[in-house]
Write an enzyme that holds these catalytic residues in place. Structure first.
Site, PDB file in Angstrom:
ATOM      1  N   HIS A 264       0.762  -1.242  -0.036  1.00 19.45           N
ATOM      2  CA  HIS A 264      -0.013   0.021   0.034  1.00 19.45           C
ATOM      3  C   HIS A 264       0.960   1.312   0.126  1.00 19.45           C
ATOM      4  O   HIS A 264       2.128   1.226   0.161  1.00 19.45           O
ATOM      5  CB  HIS A 264      -1.081   0.007   1.085  1.00 19.45           C
TER       6      HIS A 264
ATOM      7  N   CYS B 230       3.100  -4.652   6.568  1.00 22.29           N
ATOM      8  CA  CYS B 230       2.832  -4.506   5.378  1.00 22.29           C
ATOM      9  C   CYS B 230       4.075  -4.033   4.408  1.00 22.29           C
ATOM     10  O   CYS B 230       5.139  -3.636   5.230  1.00 22.29           O
ATOM     11  CB  CYS B 230       1.728  -3.431   5.164  1.00 22.29           C
TER      12      CYS B 230
END
Length: 201
Positions: A161, A177
């Site tokens: 992301h 992440c």
């Protein structure tokens, strides 16, 4: 020296000086108060040197048997994300943020399962346990820790992301992440497909 050569030399020096200034920012100054942030690595000098020396283009063949639906390789050590299109016409290399510690790091094969054009954010149960003061939910928008786009992976809670905090890129700074500059995740989002294969090494 011709004017063109002088301009090229000055531009190169400006770029290198700017990059050194960004990469050399003390870790204490990079801690964000925004939800989703965690304490960043303290060995920034060593980490930056390793990152710069390892940030190079790679061939896809040692990592994938084919490029069906394209391929994404995330190199945790060099803090870089590589993308190859299925027809090999596109190759991209992006600097990334990676998990803060080995305990938060997952390696192996997965794939893109969902493309989120306007991601919101909720802390995972373990994140909330470590940081009970964090909000339970942050809607899409400029302060969202997920940035402007997100690629969900087949592993629960794991995403590639964007980030609103650009100081995280190139560092161990995430809860698991892989983060990219917003302009880079927007480009990758447009190229990646549902089913694009992903390998974290």
């Amino acid at each position: 020296m011709t004017q063109k050569r002088i301009a090229r030399a000055v531009n190169r020096r400006s770029f290198l000086a700017g990059a050194a200034a960004v990469l050399g920012t003390p870790a204490i100054a990079q801690q964000s108060q925004m939800p989703g942030s965690v304490e960043m690595e303290s060995d920034i000098d060593e980490g930056v040197r390793r990152n710069i020396s390892s940030f190079r283009s790679l061939d896809w063949r040692p990592y994938f048997s084919d490029l069906s639906r394209g391929a994404i390789l995330v190199d945790i050590t060099s803090r870089a994300l590589h993308y190859w299109s299925e027809d090999e016409s596109v190759y991209r290399l992006y600097p990334s943020s990676v998990p803060l510690s080995e305990e938060l790091t997952r390696r192996g094969r997965t794939s893109v399962t969902f493309k989120d054009p306007s991601p919101d954010w909720r802390p995972t149960p373990s994140m909330k346990e470590r940081n009970p003061e964090w909000p339970d939910y942050v809607p899409p928008g400029p302060d969202n820790p997920m940035g402007t786009r997100a690629l969900h992976l087949s592993w629960t809670y794991y995403r590639i992301h964007g980030t609103h905090d650009t100081r995280k890129i190139g560092r161990r700074s995430s809860n698991g992440c892989i983060g990219l500059y917003n302009e880079h995740i927007e480009e990758l989002y447009d190229m990646a497909e549902i089913g694009t294969q992903v390998l974290l090494i």
